[in-house]
Design an enzyme around this catalytic site. Structure first.
Site, PDB file in Angstrom:
ATOM      1  N   LYS A  22      16.797 -89.874   0.256  1.00 31.30           N
ATOM      2  CA  LYS A  22      18.134 -89.663   0.842  1.00 31.30           C
ATOM      3  C   LYS A  22      19.199 -89.586  -0.244  1.00 31.30           C
ATOM      4  O   LYS A  22      20.001 -88.656  -0.274  1.00 31.30           O
ATOM      5  CB  LYS A  22      18.451 -90.822   1.794  1.00 31.30           C
ATOM      6  CG  LYS A  22      19.896 -90.863   2.232  1.00 31.30           C
ATOM      7  CD  LYS A  22      20.183 -92.014   3.161  1.00 31.30           C
ATOM      8  CE  LYS A  22      20.490 -93.330   2.486  1.00 31.30           C
ATOM      9  NZ  LYS A  22      21.853 -93.485   1.991  1.00 31.30           N
ATOM     10  N   ASN A  23      19.201 -90.569  -1.136  1.00 35.43           N
ATOM     11  CA  ASN A  23      20.298 -90.645  -2.107  1.00 35.43           C
ATOM     12  C   ASN A  23      20.230 -89.530  -3.150  1.00 35.43           C
ATOM     13  O   ASN A  23      21.244 -89.216  -3.776  1.00 35.43           O
ATOM     14  CB  ASN A  23      20.320 -92.013  -2.792  1.00 35.43           C
ATOM     15  CG  ASN A  23      20.814 -93.100  -1.844  1.00 35.43           C
ATOM     16  OD1 ASN A  23      21.295 -92.802  -0.750  1.00 35.43           O
ATOM     17  ND2 ASN A  23      20.681 -94.353  -2.265  1.00 35.43           N
ATOM     18  N   ARG A  92      29.921 -92.737   3.200  1.00 36.87           N
ATOM     19  CA  ARG A  92      30.699 -92.824   1.968  1.00 36.87           C
ATOM     20  C   ARG A  92      30.313 -91.764   0.953  1.00 36.87           C
ATOM     21  O   ARG A  92      31.140 -91.314   0.163  1.00 36.87           O
ATOM     22  CB  ARG A  92      30.514 -94.197   1.332  1.00 36.87           C
ATOM     23  CG  ARG A  92      30.978 -95.350   2.163  1.00 36.87           C
ATOM     24  CD  ARG A  92      30.634 -96.638   1.464  1.00 36.87           C
ATOM     25  NE  ARG A  92      31.089 -96.575   0.098  1.00 36.87           N
ATOM     26  CZ  ARG A  92      32.322 -96.821  -0.308  1.00 36.87           C
ATOM     27  NH1 ARG A  92      33.230 -97.187   0.543  1.00 36.87           N
ATOM     28  NH2 ARG A  92      32.650 -96.719  -1.578  1.00 36.87           N
ATOM     29  N   CYS A 116      32.839-101.186   3.651  1.00 41.09           N
ATOM     30  CA  CYS A 116      31.669-100.999   4.489  1.00 41.09           C
ATOM     31  C   CYS A 116      31.293-102.353   5.064  1.00 41.09           C
ATOM     32  O   CYS A 116      31.972-103.353   4.809  1.00 41.09           O
ATOM     33  CB  CYS A 116      30.537-100.365   3.716  1.00 41.09           C
ATOM     34  SG  CYS A 116      29.838-101.442   2.511  1.00 41.09           S
ATOM     35  N   ARG A 121      34.140-101.338  -1.179  1.00 39.82           N
ATOM     36  CA  ARG A 121      33.360-100.547  -2.142  1.00 39.82           C
ATOM     37  C   ARG A 121      34.315 -99.542  -2.775  1.00 39.82           C
ATOM     38  O   ARG A 121      34.557 -98.468  -2.241  1.00 39.82           O
ATOM     39  CB  ARG A 121      32.187 -99.844  -1.447  1.00 39.82           C
ATOM     40  CG  ARG A 121      31.089-100.812  -1.078  1.00 39.82           C
ATOM     41  CD  ARG A 121      29.982-100.149  -0.324  1.00 39.82           C
ATOM     42  NE  ARG A 121      29.160 -99.260  -1.126  1.00 39.82           N
ATOM     43  CZ  ARG A 121      28.147 -98.554  -0.637  1.00 39.82           C
ATOM     44  NH1 ARG A 121      27.836 -98.634   0.632  1.00 39.82           N
ATOM     45  NH2 ARG A 121      27.436 -97.781  -1.418  1.00 39.82           N
ATOM     46  N   PRO A 122      34.880 -99.918  -3.916  1.00 31.74           N
ATOM     47  CA  PRO A 122      35.942 -99.100  -4.506  1.00 31.74           C
ATOM     48  C   PRO A 122      35.430 -97.749  -5.023  1.00 31.74           C
ATOM     49  O   PRO A 122      34.235 -97.578  -5.244  1.00 31.74           O
ATOM     50  CB  PRO A 122      36.431 -99.958  -5.670  1.00 31.74           C
ATOM     51  CG  PRO A 122      35.316-100.886  -5.992  1.00 31.74           C
ATOM     52  CD  PRO A 122      34.556-101.096  -4.727  1.00 31.74           C
ATOM     53  N   VAL A 123      36.360 -96.805  -5.195  1.00 34.75           N
ATOM     54  CA  VAL A 123      36.009 -95.506  -5.784  1.00 34.75           C
ATOM     55  C   VAL A 123      36.893 -95.228  -7.003  1.00 34.75           C
ATOM     56  O   VAL A 123      37.073 -94.088  -7.407  1.00 34.75           O
ATOM     57  CB  VAL A 123      36.110 -94.345  -4.757  1.00 34.75           C
ATOM     58  CG1 VAL A 123      34.993 -94.442  -3.730  1.00 34.75           C
ATOM     59  CG2 VAL A 123      37.472 -94.314  -4.074  1.00 34.75           C
ATOM     60  N   LEU A 125      36.436 -95.628 -10.100  1.00 35.06           N
ATOM     61  CA  LEU A 125      35.795 -94.984 -11.255  1.00 35.06           C
ATOM     62  C   LEU A 125      35.671 -93.470 -11.052  1.00 35.06           C
ATOM     63  O   LEU A 125      35.772 -92.690 -12.003  1.00 35.06           O
ATOM     64  CB  LEU A 125      34.407 -95.589 -11.509  1.00 35.06           C
ATOM     65  CG  LEU A 125      34.382 -97.091 -11.813  1.00 35.06           C
ATOM     66  CD1 LEU A 125      32.946 -97.604 -11.897  1.00 35.06           C
ATOM     67  CD2 LEU A 125      35.117 -97.404 -13.114  1.00 35.06           C
ATOM     68  N   ASP A 307      19.257-102.234  -2.894  1.00 38.67           N
ATOM     69  CA  ASP A 307      18.805-101.661  -1.619  1.00 38.67           C
ATOM     70  C   ASP A 307      17.471-102.244  -1.146  1.00 38.67           C
ATOM     71  O   ASP A 307      17.002-101.893  -0.061  1.00 38.67           O
ATOM     72  CB  ASP A 307      18.700-100.126  -1.726  1.00 38.67           C
ATOM     73  CG  ASP A 307      20.060 -99.451  -1.715  1.00 38.67           C
ATOM     74  OD1 ASP A 307      21.065-100.128  -1.454  1.00 38.67           O
ATOM     75  OD2 ASP A 307      20.120 -98.227  -1.974  1.00 38.67           O
ATOM     76  N   ARG A 399      19.993 -93.320   9.733  1.00 41.70           N
ATOM     77  CA  ARG A 399      20.724 -92.746   8.591  1.00 41.70           C
ATOM     78  C   ARG A 399      19.807 -92.557   7.399  1.00 41.70           C
ATOM     79  O   ARG A 399      19.999 -91.643   6.603  1.00 41.70           O
ATOM     80  CB  ARG A 399      21.863 -93.683   8.156  1.00 41.70           C
ATOM     81  CG  ARG A 399      22.995 -93.791   9.128  1.00 41.70           C
ATOM     82  CD  ARG A 399      24.103 -94.609   8.532  1.00 41.70           C
ATOM     83  NE  ARG A 399      24.420 -94.107   7.197  1.00 41.70           N
ATOM     84  CZ  ARG A 399      25.173 -94.727   6.311  1.00 41.70           C
ATOM     85  NH1 ARG A 399      25.712 -95.880   6.613  1.00 41.70           N
ATOM     86  NH2 ARG A 399      25.397 -94.204   5.134  1.00 41.70           N
TER      87      ARG A 399
HETATM   88  C1  UD1 Z   1      24.597 -95.900  -4.505  1.00 38.04           C
HETATM   89  C2  UD1 Z   1      23.606 -95.740  -3.374  1.00 38.04           C
HETATM   90  C3  UD1 Z   1      23.435 -97.053  -2.623  1.00 38.04           C
HETATM   91  C4  UD1 Z   1      23.106 -98.192  -3.594  1.00 38.04           C
HETATM   92  C5  UD1 Z   1      24.089 -98.238  -4.758  1.00 38.04           C
HETATM   93  C6  UD1 Z   1      23.700 -99.233  -5.819  1.00 38.04           C
HETATM   94  C7  UD1 Z   1      23.933 -93.404  -2.771  1.00 38.04           C
HETATM   95  C8  UD1 Z   1      24.411 -92.445  -1.743  1.00 38.04           C
HETATM   96  N1  UD1 Z   1      24.107 -94.714  -2.476  1.00 38.04           N
HETATM   97  O1  UD1 Z   1      25.856 -96.228  -3.914  1.00 38.04           O
HETATM   98  O2  UD1 Z   1      22.385 -96.886  -1.675  1.00 38.04           O
HETATM   99  O3  UD1 Z   1      23.157 -99.414  -2.901  1.00 38.04           O
HETATM  100  O4  UD1 Z   1      24.170 -96.934  -5.372  1.00 38.04           O
HETATM  101  O5  UD1 Z   1      22.465 -98.918  -6.332  1.00 38.04           O
HETATM  102  O6  UD1 Z   1      23.385 -93.027  -3.770  1.00 38.04           O
HETATM  103  N2  UD1 Z   1      31.981 -99.577  -8.248  1.00 38.04           N
HETATM  104  C9  UD1 Z   1      33.287 -99.755  -8.669  1.00 38.04           C
HETATM  105  N3  UD1 Z   1      34.107 -98.665  -8.676  1.00 38.04           N
HETATM  106  C10 UD1 Z   1      33.690 -97.424  -8.303  1.00 38.04           C
HETATM  107  C11 UD1 Z   1      32.362 -97.255  -7.897  1.00 38.04           C
HETATM  108  C12 UD1 Z   1      31.523 -98.357  -7.874  1.00 38.04           C
HETATM  109  O7  UD1 Z   1      33.702-100.853  -9.001  1.00 38.04           O
HETATM  110  O8  UD1 Z   1      34.492 -96.480  -8.355  1.00 38.04           O
HETATM  111  C13 UD1 Z   1      31.069-100.742  -8.227  1.00 38.04           C
HETATM  112  C14 UD1 Z   1      30.578-101.074  -6.813  1.00 38.04           C
HETATM  113  O9  UD1 Z   1      31.488-101.878  -6.111  1.00 38.04           O
HETATM  114  C15 UD1 Z   1      29.267-101.770  -7.116  1.00 38.04           C
HETATM  115  C16 UD1 Z   1      28.765-101.045  -8.370  1.00 38.04           C
HETATM  116  O10 UD1 Z   1      29.893-100.382  -8.913  1.00 38.04           O
HETATM  117  O11 UD1 Z   1      29.479-103.123  -7.409  1.00 38.04           O
HETATM  118  C17 UD1 Z   1      27.664-100.055  -8.134  1.00 38.04           C
HETATM  119  O12 UD1 Z   1      28.042 -99.169  -7.094  1.00 38.04           O
HETATM  120  P1  UD1 Z   1      27.597 -97.648  -7.113  1.00 38.04           P
HETATM  121  O13 UD1 Z   1      26.445 -97.478  -8.044  1.00 38.04           O
HETATM  122  O14 UD1 Z   1      28.796 -96.801  -7.332  1.00 38.04           O
HETATM  123  O15 UD1 Z   1      27.104 -97.429  -5.618  1.00 38.04           O
HETATM  124  P2  UD1 Z   1      27.174 -96.093  -4.784  1.00 38.04           P
HETATM  125  O16 UD1 Z   1      27.092 -94.907  -5.663  1.00 38.04           O
HETATM  126  O17 UD1 Z   1      28.315 -96.172  -3.814  1.00 38.04           O
END
Ligand code: UD1
Length: 423
Positions: A22-23, A92, A116, A121-123, A125, A307, A399
């Site tokens: 999926k991912n 997301r 969530c 779950r910030p974006v 970055l 996960d 999902r």
């Molecule tokens: C992806 C996976 C999800 C998995 C996660 C961690 C997909 C669609 N989803 O989610 O199944 O649980 O990786 O392996 O691929 N963070 C920040 N700022 C940001 C982005 C992330 O601080 O802008 C932090 C998050 O809060 C978290 C860490 O970085 O603590 C890792 O998150 P991230 O690897 O970004 O997860 P996703 O890509 O959302």
């Protein structure tokens, strides 16, 4: 909303085919925005999140069809540059269109994903990465509104290793002018799969599979076909099912999976007493007579995946002794714990650590899914519990697990989907 009804305690054994990841698919699909034309993505799983991404792309004018795990995408008519809230709130990973839209068309409007089930779950970055590449980014009315004439290569060092931010910035950078370096890049197999796909499309990327990616931006990319890698989390979940619900010594074989992507999970299962053997594209697990208590701490790849944390707690509830499970990626990701406790598990959570007192007898109960992997842990516990369990709100499972009840049924589990009522 559907529910699953499980008669627990039935031993399982046999062979199961692992679906595409999926991912990985959720990153490969938006990458097609980068080159107008027709792509075929083989081994694309049939899942709700995949349909959500297809609908989002369709809302931008990108056509797709999906049959027999082959997804054909025609991105040549893309004419809208927006990911509306109605799609992003469902998933997301919709934010993955930001990078390719900016890279290819110089404009994007993407709804901000909210929190969530297990917390924020910030974006940040993703946004900082786009700014570093020269985009102007504003947050307006709940949307990320970004534009750039043409992105420019830059040095980007992520404070935190993020799968999504690495994928998004990588997709933006492949069409930027000049060289981009991404340091502390995620090295999860889904990112490697994305980078290799982009490379096949003509992107110039060095350091694939390492935490430092160097991208020499290209002027154009070309449509290509790709086969999606196997889903390591689905595979890990079936391995845990094998350790929990197979009768001592019974075997479960996973076909079409990649054991190299599961080293940490395999090592922990061996510590727990299971016997595993791996070969090209398969893993076989022989259930332990007694499950040992084994601590895990989640980490970025190749560490133990967050996960798989919920499924591990379910397994440890049957272990001999007490184990400690720490989630270092998502500190609040323990929504499954109260539900597992309703099935008879003895788990307490403090900060980001769960203490699991094993050896308790699980007994059937009604439990509620709260998110994708939490739901998987409830199914696993239900399979091991004595009596009938009902797992409500299984749309979470739909999902991310393709035909989970059919696959478990094939292995001999007594699990039935009850459709359509309001549970
Ligand atoms: C992806 C996976 C999800 C998995 C996660 C961690 C997909 C669609 N989803 O989610 O199944 O649980 O990786 O392996 O691929 N963070 C920040 N700022 C940001 C982005 C992330 O601080 O802008 C932090 C998050 O809060 C978290 C860490 O970085 O603590 C890792 O998150 P991230 O690897 O970004 O997860 P996703 O890509 O959302």
């Amino acid at each position: 909303m559907d529910k699953f009804v499980i008669q627990g305690g039935k031993p399982i054994s046999g062979t199961v085919r692992i679906s595409g990841a999926k991912n990985a698919s959720l990153a490969l699909m938006p990458a097609t925005i980068l080159a107008p034309g027709t792509f075929t993505l083989l081994n694309t799983p049939t899942l709700r999140d995949i349909t959500t991404m297809a609908r989002l792309l369709e809302s931008m004018g990108v056509k797709s069809s999906h049959a027999n795990h082959a997804m054909t995408i025609d991105s040549s008519q893309l004419s809208r540059f927006e990911a509306p809230y109605e799609h992003v709130k469902r998933m997301r990973a919709s934010i993955y269109v930001l990078g390719p839209l900016l890279g290819r068309y110089g404009k994007a409007k993407v709804s901000m994903p909210g929190g969530c089930a297990w917390g924020p779950r910030p974006v940040n970055l993703h946004i900082e990465g786009m700014k570093k590449l020269g985009a102007e980014v504003e947050l307006k009315g709940g949307y990320i509104v970004a534009s750039a004439k043409r992105l420019k290569g830059a040095r980007i060092l992520f404070d935190v290793s993020s799968v999504g931010a690495t994928g998004n910035v990588l997709m933006a950078a492949v069409l930027a002018k000049g060289i981009t370096t991404i340091e502390n890049a995620a090295i999860e197999p889904e990112i490697t799969a994305l980078a290799e796909f982009l490379q096949s499309m003509g992107a110039r990327i060095q350091g694939i599979g390492t935490s430092k990616l160097e991208i020499d931006g290209a002027d154009t990319l070309h449509p290509r076909n790709v086969t999606t890698i196997p889903d390591r989390i689905e595979a890990g979940t079936f391995l845990v099912a094998g350790a929990m619900a197979a009768k001592h010594g019974a075997k479960i074989r996973l076909d079409q999976c990649n054991p190299d992507h599961l080293s940490a999970v395999i090592a922990k299962l061996e510590d727990a007493g299971a016997e595993l053997s791996c070969g090209s594209g398969f893993i076989e697990i022989k259930a332990p007579v007694e499950i040992n208590a084994v601590d895990v701490s989640t980490a970025i790849y190749p560490g133990f995946p967050t996960d798989m944390q919920a499924q591990w707690i379910a397994l440890m509830s049957l272990a001999k002794g007490t184990s400690v499970v720490t989630d270092n990626i998502y500190h609040d990701r323990f929504m499954h714990v109260p539900e597992l406790n309703r099935l008879g598990a003895d788990v307490t959570v403090r900060d980001n650590t769960a203490t699991v007192v094993g050896g308790k007898k699980l007994t059937g109960a009604k439990v509620m899914s709260t998110d994708l992997r939490a739901s998987a842990s409830l199914i696993l516990a239900g399979l091991a519990a004595e009596g009938t369990s009902e797992v409500l709100r299984v749309y979470h499972l739909d999902r991310g697990y393709e035909s989970i009840e059919k696959k478990l049924h094939q292995l001999g589990a007594d699990i039935e989907r009850v459709k359509g009522e309001e549970f």
